[in-house]
Design a protein around this motif. Sequence first.
Motif, PDB file in Angstrom:
ATOM      1  N   VAL A   1       0.875  -1.175   0.000  1.00  0.00           N
ATOM      2  CA  VAL A   1       0.000   0.000   0.000  1.00  0.00           C
ATOM      3  C   VAL A   1       0.908   1.219   0.000  1.00  0.00           C
ATOM      4  CG1 VAL A   1      -1.875  -1.167   1.238  1.00  0.00           C
ATOM      5  CG2 VAL A   1      -0.132   0.110   2.525  1.00  0.00           C
ATOM      6  N   SER A   2       0.345   2.363  -0.373  1.00  0.00           N
ATOM      7  CA  SER A   2       1.149   3.583  -0.371  1.00  0.00           C
ATOM      8  C   SER A   2       0.268   4.746   0.074  1.00  0.00           C
ATOM      9  CB  SER A   2       1.715   3.854  -1.768  1.00  0.00           C
ATOM     10  OG  SER A   2       2.600   4.962  -1.765  1.00  0.00           O
ATOM     11  N   ILE A   3       0.783   5.527   1.008  1.00  0.00           N
ATOM     12  CA  ILE A   3       0.087   6.741   1.436  1.00  0.00           C
ATOM     13  C   ILE A   3       0.586   7.856   0.526  1.00  0.00           C
ATOM     14  CG2 ILE A   3      -0.387   8.303   3.351  1.00  0.00           C
ATOM     15  CD1 ILE A   3       0.223   5.941   5.214  1.00  0.00           C
ATOM     16  N   VAL A   4      -0.304   8.359  -0.300  1.00  0.00           N
ATOM     17  CA  VAL A   4       0.084   9.224  -1.418  1.00  0.00           C
ATOM     18  C   VAL A   4      -0.512  10.618  -1.255  1.00  0.00           C
ATOM     19  CG1 VAL A   4       0.213   7.235  -2.965  1.00  0.00           C
ATOM     20  CG2 VAL A   4      -1.919   8.549  -2.830  1.00  0.00           C
ATOM     21  N   ARG A   5       0.065  11.530  -2.009  1.00  0.00           N
ATOM     22  CA  ARG A   5      -0.487  12.878  -2.118  1.00  0.00           C
ATOM     23  C   ARG A   5      -1.004  13.052  -3.547  1.00  0.00           C
ATOM     24  NH1 ARG A   5       0.966  15.781   2.365  1.00  0.00           N
ATOM     25  NH2 ARG A   5       2.916  15.252   3.422  1.00  0.00           N
ATOM     26  N   LEU A   6      -2.243  13.486  -3.670  1.00  0.00           N
ATOM     27  CA  LEU A   6      -2.815  13.732  -4.990  1.00  0.00           C
ATOM     28  C   LEU A   6      -2.199  14.990  -5.602  1.00  0.00           C
ATOM     29  CD1 LEU A   6      -6.620  12.950  -4.439  1.00  0.00           C
ATOM     30  CD2 LEU A   6      -4.738  11.384  -5.008  1.00  0.00           C
ATOM     31  N   PRO A   7      -2.149  15.072  -6.944  1.00  0.00           N
ATOM     32  CA  PRO A   7      -2.755  14.159  -7.919  1.00  0.00           C
ATOM     33  C   PRO A   7      -1.827  12.987  -8.241  1.00  0.00           C
ATOM     34  CG  PRO A   7      -1.781  16.031  -9.049  1.00  0.00           C
ATOM     35  CD  PRO A   7      -1.586  16.282  -7.586  1.00  0.00           C
ATOM     36  N   ILE A   8      -2.433  11.846  -8.550  1.00  0.00           N
ATOM     37  CA  ILE A   8      -1.699  10.677  -9.019  1.00  0.00           C
ATOM     38  C   ILE A   8      -2.468  10.061 -10.185  1.00  0.00           C
ATOM     39  CG2 ILE A   8      -0.708  10.138  -6.753  1.00  0.00           C
ATOM     40  CD1 ILE A   8      -2.848   7.902  -6.529  1.00  0.00           C
ATOM     41  N   ASP A   9      -1.800   9.191 -10.919  1.00  0.00           N
ATOM     42  CA  ASP A   9      -2.466   8.397 -11.937  1.00  0.00           C
ATOM     43  C   ASP A   9      -3.157   7.238 -11.227  1.00  0.00           C
ATOM     44  OD1 ASP A   9      -3.298   6.847 -14.040  1.00  0.00           O
ATOM     45  OD2 ASP A   9      -1.286   6.394 -14.815  1.00  0.00           O
ATOM     46  N   GLN A  10      -4.479   7.253 -11.182  1.00  0.00           N
ATOM     47  CA  GLN A  10      -5.233   6.270 -10.408  1.00  0.00           C
ATOM     48  C   GLN A  10      -5.601   5.025 -11.199  1.00  0.00           C
ATOM     49  OE1 GLN A  10      -8.437   7.886  -8.034  1.00  0.00           O
ATOM     50  NE2 GLN A  10      -7.403   9.843  -7.734  1.00  0.00           N
ATOM     51  N   LYS A  11      -5.130   4.918 -12.427  1.00  0.00           N
ATOM     52  CA  LYS A  11      -5.452   3.752 -13.245  1.00  0.00           C
ATOM     53  C   LYS A  11      -4.956   2.472 -12.578  1.00  0.00           C
ATOM     54  CE  LYS A  11      -4.822   1.821 -17.893  1.00  0.00           C
ATOM     55  NZ  LYS A  11      -4.181   2.037 -19.220  1.00  0.00           N
ATOM     56  N   GLY A  12      -5.859   1.521 -12.417  1.00  0.00           N
ATOM     57  CA  GLY A  12      -5.506   0.228 -11.835  1.00  0.00           C
ATOM     58  C   GLY A  12      -5.356   0.246 -10.323  1.00  0.00           C
ATOM     59  N   LEU A  13      -5.757   1.342  -9.681  1.00  0.00           N
ATOM     60  CA  LEU A  13      -5.602   1.463  -8.239  1.00  0.00           C
ATOM     61  C   LEU A  13      -6.956   1.686  -7.558  1.00  0.00           C
ATOM     62  CD1 LEU A  13      -2.563   3.930  -8.072  1.00  0.00           C
ATOM     63  CD2 LEU A  13      -2.490   1.422  -7.958  1.00  0.00           C
ATOM     64  N   ARG A  14      -7.014   1.331  -6.296  1.00  0.00           N
ATOM     65  CA  ARG A  14      -8.105   1.769  -5.436  1.00  0.00           C
ATOM     66  C   ARG A  14      -7.541   2.846  -4.530  1.00  0.00           C
ATOM     67  NH1 ARG A  14     -11.826  -2.723  -2.838  1.00  0.00           N
ATOM     68  NH2 ARG A  14     -13.061  -0.827  -2.597  1.00  0.00           N
ATOM     69  N   VAL A  15      -8.311   3.910  -4.328  1.00  0.00           N
ATOM     70  CA  VAL A  15      -7.817   5.079  -3.594  1.00  0.00           C
ATOM     71  C   VAL A  15      -8.823   5.440  -2.511  1.00  0.00           C
ATOM     72  CG1 VAL A  15      -7.148   7.498  -3.766  1.00  0.00           C
ATOM     73  CG2 VAL A  15      -6.550   5.918  -5.609  1.00  0.00           C
ATOM     74  N   LEU A  16      -8.339   5.512  -1.274  1.00  0.00           N
ATOM     75  CA  LEU A  16      -9.172   5.850  -0.120  1.00  0.00           C
ATOM     76  C   LEU A  16      -8.722   7.194   0.443  1.00  0.00           C
ATOM     77  CD1 LEU A  16     -11.244   4.998   2.119  1.00  0.00           C
ATOM     78  CD2 LEU A  16      -9.266   4.034   3.344  1.00  0.00           C
ATOM     79  N   PRO A  17      -9.555   8.246   0.366  1.00  0.00           N
ATOM     80  CA  PRO A  17      -9.176   9.541   0.950  1.00  0.00           C
ATOM     81  C   PRO A  17      -8.978   9.415   2.465  1.00  0.00           C
ATOM     82  CG  PRO A  17     -11.031   9.787  -0.546  1.00  0.00           C
ATOM     83  CD  PRO A  17     -10.858   8.317  -0.334  1.00  0.00           C
ATOM     84  N   LEU A  18      -7.928  10.035   2.979  1.00  0.00           N
ATOM     85  CA  LEU A  18      -7.645  10.003   4.410  1.00  0.00           C
ATOM     86  C   LEU A  18      -7.879  11.359   5.064  1.00  0.00           C
ATOM     87  CD1 LEU A  18      -4.416   7.803   4.474  1.00  0.00           C
ATOM     88  CD2 LEU A  18      -6.777   7.095   4.894  1.00  0.00           C
ATOM     89  N   PHE A  19      -7.191  12.385   4.570  1.00  0.00           N
ATOM     90  CA  PHE A  19      -7.391  13.724   5.121  1.00  0.00           C
ATOM     91  C   PHE A  19      -6.800  14.752   4.160  1.00  0.00           C
ATOM     92  CE2 PHE A  19      -3.415  12.118   6.965  1.00  0.00           C
ATOM     93  CZ  PHE A  19      -2.520  13.136   6.668  1.00  0.00           C
ATOM     94  N   SER A  20      -7.184  15.991   4.360  1.00  0.00           N
ATOM     95  CA  SER A  20      -6.608  17.085   3.593  1.00  0.00           C
ATOM     96  C   SER A  20      -5.795  17.956   4.536  1.00  0.00           C
ATOM     97  CB  SER A  20      -7.695  17.908   2.901  1.00  0.00           C
ATOM     98  OG  SER A  20      -8.564  18.484   3.857  1.00  0.00           O
ATOM     99  N   GLU A  21      -4.854  18.710   3.972  1.00  0.00           N
ATOM    100  CA  GLU A  21      -4.030  19.600   4.784  1.00  0.00           C
ATOM    101  C   GLU A  21      -3.641  20.824   3.969  1.00  0.00           C
ATOM    102  OE1 GLU A  21      -0.071  18.369   5.751  1.00  0.00           O
ATOM    103  OE2 GLU A  21      -0.015  16.904   4.134  1.00  0.00           O
ATOM    104  N   PRO A  22      -3.381  21.944   4.648  1.00  0.00           N
ATOM    105  CA  PRO A  22      -3.010  23.157   3.917  1.00  0.00           C
ATOM    106  C   PRO A  22      -1.709  22.971   3.153  1.00  0.00           C
ATOM    107  CG  PRO A  22      -3.529  23.626   6.222  1.00  0.00           C
ATOM    108  CD  PRO A  22      -3.430  22.148   6.092  1.00  0.00           C
ATOM    109  N   ARG A  23      -1.583  23.736   2.082  1.00  0.00           N
ATOM    110  CA  ARG A  23      -0.325  23.827   1.345  1.00  0.00           C
ATOM    111  C   ARG A  23       0.229  25.236   1.482  1.00  0.00           C
ATOM    112  NH1 ARG A  23      -1.249  22.039  -4.634  1.00  0.00           N
ATOM    113  NH2 ARG A  23      -3.160  23.266  -4.359  1.00  0.00           N
ATOM    114  N   VAL A  24       1.535  25.355   1.456  1.00  0.00           N
ATOM    115  CA  VAL A  24       2.204  26.649   1.610  1.00  0.00           C
ATOM    116  C   VAL A  24       3.217  26.817   0.492  1.00  0.00           C
ATOM    117  CG1 VAL A  24       1.914  26.714   4.111  1.00  0.00           C
ATOM    118  CG2 VAL A  24       3.952  25.635   3.131  1.00  0.00           C
TER     119      VAL A  24
END
Length: 292
Positions: A141-164
Motif C-alpha cells: 500500500v502507499s500513502i500518497v499525495r494527490l494528484p496521481i495516476d489512479q489507473k488500476g488502483l483503489r484510492v481511499l481519501p484520508l485527510f486534507s491539509e493546507p499547502r504553503v
Amino acid sequence: MDIDLRKLRYFAAVAEELHFGRAAERLHIAQPALSRQVRALENDLGVTLLRRDRRGTVLTPAGAQLLDDVGPLLAAAEAMVRRVTAAATATRVFTVGFMPGITVTPAVRALTARHPGLDVRLLRTGWEDQVEVLRDGRADVSIVRLPIDQKGLRVLPLFSEPRVVVLPTDHPLAGRPALTVADLAGEHLLQDPDAVPEWRDIAQELRTGERSDVPPIHSVEEKLELVAVGAGICVIPLSTATFYTRPDVVARPVEGLGPGQVCLAWPATRHSRLIHDFTDVAPALAPPPTSP
C-alpha cells in the motif's frame, strides 16, 4: 501467443531512448544482440515497431502502442516475482510506502496489534514513484499525495491539509505574513504546474514567454536547496514544510491555494487480508498541525 518478457524489456529501452547504442549501454548488452532481439519481437508480433533512417530511430504506430502497454505489463511481472518471493519466506512482510511529512506510526502500530509477528517495512517515496512502488510490487500500500495516476488502483481519501509556498529568506515576498496566488504568478515554479493548478491558471494568463525548464528533482531536500539558492519557488504541504524547517527558506500561507489531499492507494487487483485491515486503521492517521 507467448511473448518473451526479455524482448519486451529490450524493446522498451530502445523505444525510450530512440537510439540502439544508448539502449544497449543501458541494458549492458552488445548492440547487434539488441537489434536481433527487437527484430525477433517484431517477427513474433508480425508488425514493424521501429524504423531506422539517417535521422535516427522512430516508433511506428504499432511501436507507440506497445510502448504504452509494455510499462504496466513489465511492472506487473516484477511485482509478481516480488510477491511470490515474499510468500516463500517464513515471516510475513507488509510494506507501506509513504510521502515525506506523513507520519505512519499510528497505523503501523494498529496493524501489528491485529497481526502480531508481522514484519512491517516502510518505504519513503517521492512524487515520481509514489504510485510506481505499487505497480512494481515494492510496496503493498502507499500513502500518497494527490494528484496521481489512479489507473488500476483503489484510492481511499484520508485527510486534507493546507499547502504553503516556500521562498528563499531574501525573496521580496518573504517578509509578508501571507500571500495570494496572484502574488506568485510571475515566479518560477519548481514543480509540475499541474500539481498546482491555481498557480498554473493565473500564470498562463500573465506569461509572455516560454516557461523555463525545471531540472529533475528527486526529493524534498533537492527542491529546498534550489529554493534556497533562488532558482524558484515551490508549493508543498504544510506538514512537509514544518518537518524540513531550515534557516534559509520560509514557508508562507497562500490565499486561494486549495488544500492537498492525502490518500491510501493499493492495486485494485489485490484483496489480501492485510490490505483490508490496513484500510481499516489508516483513517486514524492524525492530520499534521495546521499552523505555520
